[in-house]
Write a protein that holds these residues in place. Structure first.
Motif, mmCIF file in Angstrom:
data_model
loop_
_atom_site.group_PDB
_atom_site.id
_atom_site.type_symbol
_atom_site.label_atom_id
_atom_site.label_comp_id
_atom_site.label_asym_id
_atom_site.label_seq_id
_atom_site.Cartn_x
_atom_site.Cartn_y
_atom_site.Cartn_z
ATOM 1 N N ARG A 44 6.925 -14.195 2.523
ATOM 2 C CA ARG A 44 8.026 -14.407 1.570
ATOM 3 C C ARG A 44 9.120 -13.352 1.764
ATOM 4 O O ARG A 44 10.311 -13.658 1.753
ATOM 5 C CB ARG A 44 7.497 -14.368 0.128
ATOM 6 N N LYS A 65 -13.452 -12.037 -2.189
ATOM 7 C CA LYS A 65 -12.346 -11.336 -2.858
ATOM 8 C C LYS A 65 -11.441 -10.668 -1.831
ATOM 9 O O LYS A 65 -10.213 -10.734 -1.930
ATOM 10 C CB LYS A 65 -12.918 -10.294 -3.830
ATOM 11 N N LYS A 96 -9.376 -13.296 -0.092
ATOM 12 C CA LYS A 96 -8.325 -13.782 -0.987
ATOM 13 C C LYS A 96 -7.166 -12.771 -1.050
ATOM 14 O O LYS A 96 -5.993 -13.152 -0.972
ATOM 15 C CB LYS A 96 -8.905 -14.019 -2.390
ATOM 16 N N GLN A 97 -7.500 -11.492 -1.166
ATOM 17 C CA GLN A 97 -6.458 -10.459 -1.212
ATOM 18 C C GLN A 97 -5.669 -10.418 0.097
ATOM 19 O O GLN A 97 -4.447 -10.270 0.083
ATOM 20 C CB GLN A 97 -7.079 -9.083 -1.500
ATOM 21 N N ARG A 98 -6.368 -10.583 1.229
ATOM 22 C CA ARG A 98 -5.701 -10.579 2.529
ATOM 23 C C ARG A 98 -4.729 -11.761 2.627
ATOM 24 O O ARG A 98 -3.590 -11.607 3.063
ATOM 25 C CB ARG A 98 -6.756 -10.639 3.653
ATOM 26 N N LYS A 99 -5.156 -12.930 2.175
ATOM 27 C CA LYS A 99 -4.277 -14.108 2.210
ATOM 28 C C LYS A 99 -3.068 -13.916 1.304
ATOM 29 O O LYS A 99 -1.941 -14.289 1.657
ATOM 30 C CB LYS A 99 -5.044 -15.372 1.789
ATOM 31 N N GLN A 100 -3.296 -13.329 0.139
ATOM 32 C CA GLN A 100 -2.182 -13.078 -0.773
ATOM 33 C C GLN A 100 -1.188 -12.089 -0.162
ATOM 34 O O GLN A 100 0.026 -12.264 -0.285
ATOM 35 C CB GLN A 100 -2.705 -12.552 -2.122
ATOM 36 N N GLU A 101 -1.715 -11.059 0.498
ATOM 37 C CA GLU A 101 -0.847 -10.071 1.141
ATOM 38 C C GLU A 101 -0.046 -10.709 2.275
ATOM 39 O O GLU A 101 1.162 -10.464 2.421
ATOM 40 C CB GLU A 101 -1.695 -8.895 1.657
ATOM 41 N N GLU A 102 -0.706 -11.554 3.071
ATOM 42 C CA GLU A 102 -0.001 -12.247 4.158
ATOM 43 C C GLU A 102 1.084 -13.159 3.601
ATOM 44 O O GLU A 102 2.197 -13.228 4.139
ATOM 45 C CB GLU A 102 -1.004 -13.061 5.000
ATOM 46 N N ALA A 103 0.790 -13.843 2.514
ATOM 47 C CA ALA A 103 1.783 -14.725 1.895
ATOM 48 C C ALA A 103 2.957 -13.914 1.359
ATOM 49 O O ALA A 103 4.122 -14.314 1.487
ATOM 50 C CB ALA A 103 1.134 -15.542 0.766
ATOM 51 N N ARG A 104 2.683 -12.724 0.781
ATOM 52 C CA ARG A 104 3.755 -11.872 0.260
ATOM 53 C C ARG A 104 4.654 -11.398 1.397
ATOM 54 O O ARG A 104 5.890 -11.422 1.290
ATOM 55 C CB ARG A 104 3.141 -10.660 -0.466
#
Length: 197
Positions: A188, A174, A177-185
């Motif tokens: 962007r 988890k 996953k949160q770290r990857k989502q933050e990096e993707a944000r």
């Protein structure tokens, strides 16, 4: 009936015949093989031919021909005896003619190997396949046991994982996953900021 369905049913019958044969039946058939047949079997099963190696090879080779080839090698002597006893009727025997020779084949080669030979001829699309299929499904003396249902997906029997360890693994996943989502944000936002300049 379409050819694919017929083919799959024939392979299913052969699979049932192998499942019905005990390790002792297979061992006796292997021990009775000529040197040439033994070499062919060793080549098919990928190791020294033993019942366990035969079962492993046919489980993996249901659709690539390994199961059929293995059955042919193991039952060749039984088939030769059957052809000899049927004589001029060997290509197109009647049910009665087959029933006359089957007891002798069972006595010489064993019932399980005789059933395996019959199933092999069905898979090989012999002219008498319909008659033989009927014997293996309905004859009181020669019918194979019903197939046991198999799971659609393999049952995974992995080692037991400690519940605390499982919870820690889930937490790490988890977090990743949160770290990857933050990096993707962040990527962007940087991309949008670059476009505004």
């Amino acid at each position: 009936m379409n050819q694919v369905k017929t083919r799959l049913q024939a392979l299913g019958l052969l699979d049932r015949a192998f499942a019905n044969a005990s390790d002792d039946d297979l061992r006796a058939a292997i021990d009775a093989l000529s040197e040439e047949h033994r070499e062919a079997l060793d080549e098919l099963v990928g190791s020294e031919a033993e019942p366990e190696a035969v079962r492993t090879a046919i489980a993996k080779g249901r659709l690539d021909g390994t199961m059929e080839s293995t059955a042919l090698v193991l039952t060749d002597a039984c088939l030769a005896d059957c052809i000899e006893q049927l004589g001029e009727h060997a290509d197109h025997p009647s049910t009665e003619q087959l029933r006359e020779v089957l007891p002798g084949l069972c006595e010489t080669h064993g019932k399980a190997i005789t059933q395996l030979m019959l199933a092999s001829t069905v898979a090989g699309e012999a002219p008498a396949s319909a008659i033989i299929r009927d014997l293996l499904k309905n004859d009181d003396d020669m019918k194979l046991p019903k197939a046991e249902p198999k799971p659609l997906t393999p049952i995974h029997q992995g080692p037991e994982v400690d519940p605390d360890e499982r919870a820690a693994i889930k937490a790490r996943r988890k977090e990743a996953k949160q770290r990857k989502q933050e990096e993707a944000r962040l990527r962007r936002e940087q991309s949008q900021a670059a476009k505004r300049r």
